[in-house]
Scaffold this active site. Sequence first.
Site, PDB file in Angstrom:
ATOM      1  N   HIS A   1       0.849  -0.862   0.310  1.00  0.00           N
ATOM      2  CA  HIS A   1       0.619   0.127   0.114  1.00  0.00           C
ATOM      3  C   HIS A   1       1.526   0.984   0.014  1.00  0.00           C
ATOM      4  CE1 HIS A   1      -3.827  -2.195   2.325  1.00  0.00           C
ATOM      5  NE2 HIS A   1      -3.775  -2.353   1.137  1.00  0.00           N
TER       6      HIS A   1
ATOM      7  N   LYS B   1     -15.626  -7.920   4.379  1.00  0.00           N
ATOM      8  CA  LYS B   1     -14.879  -8.834   4.461  1.00  0.00           C
ATOM      9  C   LYS B   1     -14.709  -7.786   6.747  1.00  0.00           C
ATOM     10  CE  LYS B   1     -11.086  -7.653   1.421  1.00  0.00           C
ATOM     11  NZ  LYS B   1      -9.871  -6.764   0.816  1.00  0.00           N
TER      12      LYS B   1
ATOM     13  N   ARG C   1      -2.131  -5.765  -8.375  1.00  0.00           N
ATOM     14  CA  ARG C   1      -1.071  -6.403  -8.384  1.00  0.00           C
ATOM     15  C   ARG C   1      -1.258  -7.860  -8.816  1.00  0.00           C
ATOM     16  NH1 ARG C   1      -3.083  -7.583  -1.868  1.00  0.00           N
ATOM     17  NH2 ARG C   1      -5.094  -7.144  -3.594  1.00  0.00           N
TER      18      ARG C   1
ATOM     19  N   SER D   1      -3.085  -8.066   2.492  1.00  0.00           N
ATOM     20  CA  SER D   1      -3.290  -7.484   4.291  1.00  0.00           C
ATOM     21  C   SER D   1      -3.950  -8.281   5.178  1.00  0.00           C
ATOM     22  CB  SER D   1      -5.061  -6.169   4.030  1.00  0.00           C
ATOM     23  OG  SER D   1      -4.381  -5.318   4.290  1.00  0.00           O
TER      24      SER D   1
END
Length: 158
Positions: A17, A41, A90, A128
Amino acid sequence: MGMAIYPGSFDPVTKGHLDIIERTSKIFDQLIVAVLENPRKQAVFTIEERVEMLKRVTSGLENVTVEYFRGLLIEYAKQKKVNIIVKGLRAISDFEFEFQMALVNRKLNPQIETLFMVTNSKYSYLSSSIVKEVASFGGDIKELVPPEVYDMIMARYS
Ligand code: ADP
């Protein structure tokens, strides 16, 4: 070049990040890092903790501010009068979802453009979730997160 918003759940912030934040902050005059609730999430850190961590890691970046928003990203952007959203990419696996989100957001507000920043290959494996997984099994996350937030994350798992 104007203002941009970099949204995410940042639960917690990773070196991946931060790399996107640093590179994006060089392109725009002003960058708002926005912590948003992700209904898909279950978060480990509260929104306030995530904002605090982001503030620590961006304290040296003058044109970066950190805020949170509970609601639709597109509403937040409108409220802030910012029409550029930056997302990190990504891998191909990020693409399908991010592509869908970008198109939905454009449907909701055609003024707002989504720009994608390609990950630094050094961090392409990093998320994360991986940080949380490694930390929960007692692994060392030193290489994965900025040093300013290491203790705060480890404290949650000790
Ligand atoms: P995560 O997927 O790690 O839980 P977030 O939901 O907080 O992350 O993601 C916020 C934004 O940061 C998304 O646009 C995501 O694609 C991007 N991002 C996350 N990790 C990386 C990384 N290692 N490299 C580049 N972009 C990333």
